[in-house]
Design an enzyme around this catalytic site. Structure first.
Site, PDB file in Angstrom:
ATOM      1  N   SER A  89     -14.685   3.674  -8.517  1.00  0.00           N
ATOM      2  CA  SER A  89     -14.400   5.042  -8.063  1.00  0.00           C
ATOM      3  C   SER A  89     -15.507   5.983  -8.510  1.00  0.00           C
ATOM      4  O   SER A  89     -15.708   7.040  -7.923  1.00  0.00           O
ATOM      5  CB  SER A  89     -13.070   5.508  -8.646  1.00  0.00           C
ATOM      6  N   GLY A 110      -6.369   6.025  -8.305  1.00  0.00           N
ATOM      7  CA  GLY A 110      -6.767   6.636  -7.035  1.00  0.00           C
ATOM      8  C   GLY A 110      -8.255   6.519  -6.781  1.00  0.00           C
ATOM      9  O   GLY A 110      -8.925   5.666  -7.361  1.00  0.00           O
ATOM     10  N   HIS A 141      -9.813  -1.922  -4.798  1.00  0.00           N
ATOM     11  CA  HIS A 141      -8.365  -1.709  -4.942  1.00  0.00           C
ATOM     12  C   HIS A 141      -7.605  -2.393  -3.794  1.00  0.00           C
ATOM     13  O   HIS A 141      -6.546  -2.984  -3.997  1.00  0.00           O
ATOM     14  CB  HIS A 141      -8.042  -0.209  -4.897  1.00  0.00           C
TER      15      HIS A 141
END
Ligand code: PAF
Length: 280
Positions: free
Chosen positions: A186, A31, A37
């Site tokens: 991230s 995530g 991504h």
């Protein structure tokens, strides 16, 4: 896009696709999605009829509880991005769904996992192997996509695939960078304004070291130059810089010792740990 939270539903969805003869691409993520991504998703869409993305912050691969606690979690924004990117299924399980029982498996990952990240983060790669092997068994995709920022991780996953005899093609995708060269991660959102300002120097210095090699610098001199130049910024501290053989991740002593040398670096900016790499 359908959001799936249970393994049962995931298997049903994938079985239905396979019954129609469709190929399936899997993009495993934790995530906090960024354009890196999304580039994996785009590649997966080009190669397959359907795309599954997993979003799961895997506790077994964190050797540092603070890192696990502070890892960014942005589920709503992630789902919006995945939907816009044309993903068919987002698999977002709870920890209990992923690990109904503790996973005690120890993978014989060998030399590729013993150096660099493996040496600095004991247990990390075993945790990656645990979660990725679970995802592979649940989805049984035709192909699975991983970013080259985690260069060593790809070698470890290939080793796990060999051990577990999965018939899954591992597709490695190039690093996506911000316009100033910083590798997308991230963790970048955790950088302070000043840290964010200096962080692109990691890639600048790596790129300059490729030119230095071309003009005759030895491997040891190149390593020293990278480490010294990055450490000259008070905000940055190199944890390791290793120049390794791309085929087996083992450090090399001379440029002629391997087909393709890759420089792999980890840098701390405060408590934010960034990784990057460059091919020589
Ligand atoms: O690279 C990552 O984000 C993770 O290590 C992965 C492959 C999704 C496994 O949790």
């Amino acid at each position: 896009m359908k959001i799936i939270r249970t393994v049962r539903e995931l298997k049903d969805a994938v079985n239905a696709l396979k019954a129609e003869g469709k190929s399936v691409g899997l993009v495993p993520t934790m995530g906090a999605l960024h354009d890196g991504h999304i580039s994996l998703v785009e590649q997966a869409r080009r190669d397959n009829d359907a795309v599954v993305v997993s979003v799961f912050v895997n506790p077994t691969q964190f050797n540092n509880p603070d890192d696990l606690r502070t890892y960014p979690r942005t589920e709503d924004a992630d789902c919006r991005r995945l939907e816009a990117a044309g993903v068919d299924f987002a698999f977002i399980p709870s920890v209990e769904e992923m690990y109904p029982e503790p996973d005690t498996r120890v993978f014989e990952l060998g030399d590729v996992a013993a150096v660099m990240e493996g040496a600095m983060r004991p247990g990390h790669f075993n945790g990656v192997a645990q979660v990725v092997s679970r995802l592979f068994a649940m989805v049984n995709p035709d192909r699975a996509y991983f970013g080259e920022k985690d260069f060593q991780q790809i070698a470890v996953i290939r080793r796990m695939v060999e051990l577990e005899k999965f018939a899954i093609e591992i597709v490695s995708c190039p690093i996506k960078r911000e316009s100033d060269g910083l590798a997308m991660s991230s963790r970048n959102v955790r950088l302070s304004a000043r840290q964010r300002e200096v962080a692109p120097n990691i890639y600048r210095i790596l790129k300059e070291s490729v030119e230095a090699k071309a003009s005759g610098l030895s491997l040891e001199e190149t390593k020293r130059k990278v480490i010294e130049e990055i450490n000259a910024y008070p905000e940055m501290e190199v944890e390791y810089y290793e120049i390794v053989n791309a085929d087996d991740m083992q450090p090399v002593g001379d440029w002629n010792d391997c087909r393709q040398a890759v420089g792999c670096i980890t840098v701390y900016l405060g408590d934010v740990r960034l990784i990057d790499n460059i091919k020589y």
